[in-house]
Design an enzyme around this catalytic site. Structure first.
Site, PDB file in Angstrom:
ATOM      1  N   LYS A  57      91.493  62.184  77.000  1.00  0.00           N
ATOM      2  CA  LYS A  57      92.415  63.312  76.859  1.00  0.00           C
ATOM      3  C   LYS A  57      91.606  64.586  76.615  1.00  0.00           C
ATOM      4  O   LYS A  57      91.045  64.782  75.540  1.00  0.00           O
ATOM      5  CB  LYS A  57      93.389  63.114  75.695  1.00  0.00           C
ATOM      6  CG  LYS A  57      94.467  64.193  75.718  1.00  0.00           C
ATOM      7  CD  LYS A  57      94.986  64.543  74.348  1.00  0.00           C
ATOM      8  CE  LYS A  57      94.555  65.858  73.799  1.00  0.00           C
ATOM      9  NZ  LYS A  57      94.788  67.059  74.576  1.00  0.00           N
ATOM     10  N   GLU A 113      83.028  63.521  65.901  1.00  0.00           N
ATOM     11  CA  GLU A 113      82.091  64.655  65.974  1.00  0.00           C
ATOM     12  C   GLU A 113      82.901  65.883  65.616  1.00  0.00           C
ATOM     13  O   GLU A 113      83.731  66.334  66.413  1.00  0.00           O
ATOM     14  CB  GLU A 113      81.557  64.802  67.395  1.00  0.00           C
ATOM     15  CG  GLU A 113      80.778  63.599  67.870  1.00  0.00           C
ATOM     16  CD  GLU A 113      79.285  63.802  67.762  1.00  0.00           C
ATOM     17  OE1 GLU A 113      78.567  62.811  67.846  1.00  0.00           O
ATOM     18  OE2 GLU A 113      78.859  64.955  67.584  1.00  0.00           O
ATOM     19  N   CYS A 132      80.046  73.818  68.050  1.00  0.00           N
ATOM     20  CA  CYS A 132      80.025  73.094  66.781  1.00  0.00           C
ATOM     21  C   CYS A 132      78.672  73.261  66.107  1.00  0.00           C
ATOM     22  O   CYS A 132      78.569  73.228  64.897  1.00  0.00           O
ATOM     23  CB  CYS A 132      80.346  71.628  67.017  1.00  0.00           C
ATOM     24  SG  CYS A 132      79.332  70.914  68.307  1.00  0.00           S
ATOM     25  N   GLU A 173      84.043  77.247  58.937  1.00  0.00           N
ATOM     26  CA  GLU A 173      83.610  77.323  60.327  1.00  0.00           C
ATOM     27  C   GLU A 173      84.502  78.346  61.023  1.00  0.00           C
ATOM     28  O   GLU A 173      85.711  78.126  61.175  1.00  0.00           O
ATOM     29  CB  GLU A 173      83.757  75.951  60.989  1.00  0.00           C
ATOM     30  CG  GLU A 173      83.308  75.979  62.425  1.00  0.00           C
ATOM     31  CD  GLU A 173      83.561  74.672  63.152  1.00  0.00           C
ATOM     32  OE1 GLU A 173      84.706  74.185  63.121  1.00  0.00           O
ATOM     33  OE2 GLU A 173      82.611  74.139  63.744  1.00  0.00           O
TER      34      GLU A 173
HETATM   35  P1  NAD Z   1      90.991  70.514  67.811  1.00  0.00           P
HETATM   36  O1  NAD Z   1      90.671  69.567  66.736  1.00  0.00           O
HETATM   37  O2  NAD Z   1      92.132  71.423  67.620  1.00  0.00           O
HETATM   38  O3  NAD Z   1      91.276  69.760  69.175  1.00  0.00           O
HETATM   39  C1  NAD Z   1      90.371  68.831  69.729  1.00  0.00           C
HETATM   40  C2  NAD Z   1      91.139  67.872  70.605  1.00  0.00           C
HETATM   41  O4  NAD Z   1      92.045  67.147  69.794  1.00  0.00           O
HETATM   42  C3  NAD Z   1      91.982  68.530  71.697  1.00  0.00           C
HETATM   43  O5  NAD Z   1      91.981  67.718  72.844  1.00  0.00           O
HETATM   44  C4  NAD Z   1      93.354  68.545  71.062  1.00  0.00           C
HETATM   45  O6  NAD Z   1      94.396  68.589  72.005  1.00  0.00           O
HETATM   46  C5  NAD Z   1      93.359  67.242  70.308  1.00  0.00           C
HETATM   47  N1  NAD Z   1      94.301  67.180  69.182  1.00  0.00           N
HETATM   48  C6  NAD Z   1      94.874  68.205  68.502  1.00  0.00           C
HETATM   49  N2  NAD Z   1      95.708  67.718  67.545  1.00  0.00           N
HETATM   50  C7  NAD Z   1      95.630  66.376  67.609  1.00  0.00           C
HETATM   51  C8  NAD Z   1      96.232  65.308  66.865  1.00  0.00           C
HETATM   52  N3  NAD Z   1      97.066  65.541  65.864  1.00  0.00           N
HETATM   53  N4  NAD Z   1      95.910  64.047  67.188  1.00  0.00           N
HETATM   54  C9  NAD Z   1      95.023  63.791  68.176  1.00  0.00           C
HETATM   55  N5  NAD Z   1      94.450  64.746  68.920  1.00  0.00           N
HETATM   56  C10 NAD Z   1      94.734  66.023  68.641  1.00  0.00           C
HETATM   57  O7  NAD Z   1      89.635  71.311  68.103  1.00  0.00           O
HETATM   58  P2  NAD Z   1      89.400  72.466  69.164  1.00  0.00           P
HETATM   59  O8  NAD Z   1      90.071  73.678  68.617  1.00  0.00           O
HETATM   60  O9  NAD Z   1      89.722  72.020  70.545  1.00  0.00           O
HETATM   61  O10 NAD Z   1      87.813  72.610  69.077  1.00  0.00           O
HETATM   62  C11 NAD Z   1      87.200  73.269  68.048  1.00  0.00           C
HETATM   63  C12 NAD Z   1      86.698  72.323  66.967  1.00  0.00           C
HETATM   64  O11 NAD Z   1      85.952  71.267  67.549  1.00  0.00           O
HETATM   65  C13 NAD Z   1      85.737  72.977  66.022  1.00  0.00           C
HETATM   66  O12 NAD Z   1      86.018  72.589  64.698  1.00  0.00           O
HETATM   67  C14 NAD Z   1      84.374  72.438  66.421  1.00  0.00           C
HETATM   68  O13 NAD Z   1      83.402  72.431  65.437  1.00  0.00           O
HETATM   69  C15 NAD Z   1      84.728  71.079  66.850  1.00  0.00           C
HETATM   70  N6  NAD Z   1      83.704  70.578  67.774  1.00  0.00           N
HETATM   71  C16 NAD Z   1      82.817  69.642  67.320  1.00  0.00           C
HETATM   72  C17 NAD Z   1      81.824  69.186  68.157  1.00  0.00           C
HETATM   73  C18 NAD Z   1      80.817  68.192  67.684  1.00  0.00           C
HETATM   74  O14 NAD Z   1      80.132  67.608  68.510  1.00  0.00           O
HETATM   75  N7  NAD Z   1      80.686  67.970  66.405  1.00  0.00           N
HETATM   76  C19 NAD Z   1      81.736  69.647  69.450  1.00  0.00           C
HETATM   77  C20 NAD Z   1      82.643  70.594  69.871  1.00  0.00           C
HETATM   78  C21 NAD Z   1      83.642  71.037  69.019  1.00  0.00           C
END
Ligand code: NAD
Length: 500
Positions: A188, A264, A298, A396
């Protein structure tokens, strides 16, 4: 000088995509549609189905069937490797198209997107070798009548949930490794950036991946993502995204089937600069670490921790870099920093900038939204006079905002660096090997850079300490994560009878 390329334009009308189950693209039909606008051009570029819980069920059932009949896990490492290598080749051939979609949906500069897609070719090439290297262990030291075997088996059906900041790169840091292990997948992508995940599924099938081994469901986190976290027939979930949603994945796994989790999550990553560093290199690296991908990484180096004796001079040097970096249309070959990916993220970043000023930090440069006619842009922003208790130093922000703190001793630098709930990444800049290695050993972070930042490749594992996550992706560990270990004792000869 940038290579001369034909000037790219956003599309005149949005392109429709279906989701992907059992080797087929499934059109939206009566489902609702998510229309994605380019954050740089304010034009609709893609139309994606909002999948339902029933769609998640059908994707999981396709992945389950493909796993249980062993159409993929039953192949030799050699045969799996061939598919991954062919995929690498097809990604290379489709590099421009994939990069264009990354730019249109995410807002990142096209030259950067192309380089990222190039890196993804390497991920598939490397993981193709791991499909053949993956093996277990044996124990020949248990006595003459016992032989021990440790075998690795694919964990089963993997759910993969990805964010919008590096849609294709993060996908390719996981998919080839998951496939090398023999697992099947339901992916997804973020609803903001689904297209390149759909393109990869198509490419994999073209490369010979059997139908049903990869399935892609598109749509919201709350409906599709959550259904995956709670699904009883997903054996492992790899989630990349915010710490908050990561926490909900842990809770959902506990409520459902205790699925194995790879997480992650977020970071608030320090960049420590000693006075003995090559300050010219360090300035460039610090500016790059904070502003690259508009700070929506991230692993962004969002906290500068600089030795007091050079702090004023170094802050001025970073300011000069920040004011020089070219922010603008991501389709322009010369752009270094593109658009902020979502309107919500733009508001979050601006709110933190306001909060930083209210908390007493001094704004050195940036701090404003740039008016480039259309699109969401924020100038790289630098704050000095920052203390560890301020929100801009703790949270963050996920934007091009760098805070400056200073230190006088190595111990103080380490303490400031570790004063965070996160432990994803860290950099140190010093020409003194003792200091650099002491800091590397003592700062709690899963990824470390010495005299460089944000570099990477398929060989080294990625993952976080503390609240930045669980498990590792990429490298040999990236395949092993998606296996379970079985221990077998094998008795030779006549049994020593228990009941006589
Ligand atoms: P997010 O957590 O809002 O969303 C990530 C994914 O999860 C998306 O596909 C989203 O649709 C899905 N999602 C949202 N709510 C959900 C739920 N309740 N249950 C299951 N899935 C759900 O994050 P974002 O805004 O897309 O990305 C930014 C965040 O991601 C930042 O905190 C960043 O640090 C983190 N990030 C971490 C890494 C890493 O490798 N550690 C890499 C990239 C981004």
């Amino acid at each position: 000088m940038a290579k001369q390329q034909k000037r790219l334009e956003p599309p005149t009308s949005p392109k429709e995509f279906g989701f992907f189950v059992d080797g087929n693209s499934v059109p939206a039909g009566s489902r609702e549609i998510f229309e994605r606008y380019s954050p740089a051009h304010e034009l609709p570029v893609s139309r994606i189905p909002k999948c339902t819980k029933a769609d998640v069920d059908s994707a999981v059932s396709s992945a389950r069937q493909a796993f249980e009949d062993r159409r993929w896990s039953g192949l030799s490492g050699h045969d799996r490797s061939a598919v991954l290598l062919k995929t690498a080749d097809l990604i290379r051939q489709n590099q421009d198209e994939i990069a264009l979609w990354e730019t249109l949906e995410n807002g990142k500069p096209i030259s950067q997107a192309r380089a990222e897609v190039g890196g993804c070719v390497g991920m598939f090439e490397y993981a193709s070798g791991l499909a053949r290297i993956l093996h277990g262990d044996s124990f020949n030291n248990l006595g003459d009548n016992i032989f021990g075997l440790v075998t690795r088996e694919p964990v089963g059906v993997v759910g993969l949930i990805t964010p919008w900041n590096f849609p294709f790169l993060i996908l390719c840091e996981r998919v080839p490794y998951i496939l090398a292990s023999g697992c099947t997948l339901v992916v997804k992508p973020s609803e903001m950036t689904s297209v390149t995940t759909l393109l990869l599924a198509k490419i994999l099938c073209e490369a010979g991946l059997p139908d049903g081994v990869i399935n892609v469901v598109t749509g919201s986190g709350r409906t599709v993502g959550q259904a995956m976290t709670e699904h009883l027939d997903i054996d492992m979930l790899s989630f990349t995204g915010s710490t908050e949603v990561g926490r909900s994945c842990v809770e959902a796994a506990g409520r459902s089937n205790f699925k194995k989790l790879g997480l992650e999550l977020g970071g608030k990553n320090p960049q420590i600069v000693f006075a003995d560093a090559d300050l010219e290199d360090a300035t460039d690296g610090v500016a790059f670490g904070a502003a690259f991908n508009t700070g929506q990484c991230c692993v962004s180096g969002s906290r500068l921790i600089v030795e007091k004796s050079v702090a004023a001079e170094f802050t001025e040097m970073v300011k000069a870099k920040f004011t020089k970096v070219s922010v603008g249309d991501p389709l322009d070959e010369n752009t270094q920093v593109g658009a902020i990916t979502t309107a919500a993220q733009t508001q979050t970043i601006l709110a933190y900038i306001t909060k930083g000023q209210e908390e007493g930090a001094r704004l050195i440069c940036g701090g404003t939204q740039l008016d480039l006619g259309k699109g969401q842009y924020i100038a790289p922003t630098l704050f000095s006079d920052v203390t560890s208790d301020m929100a801009i130093a703790r949270d963050e922000i996920f934007g091009p905002v760098l805070t400056v703190q200073s230190f006088e001793t190595v111990e103080e630098a380490i303490a400031i660096a570790n004063d965070t709930v996160y432990g994803l990444a860290a950099s140190v800049w010093s020409k003194n090997i003792d200091k650099a290695l002491t800091v590397m050993r003592r700062v709690k972070a899963g990824r470390f850079w010495i005299n460089t930042t944000l570099s990477g490749g398929p060989e080294l594992p990625l993952g976080g300490f503390k609240q930045s996550g669980w498990g590792r992706e990429a490298g040999m560990m990236g395949v092993e994560e998606y296996t379970q270990v079985k221990s077998t004792h094998l008795e030779l000869g006549k049994r020593n009878l228990w009941i006589t």
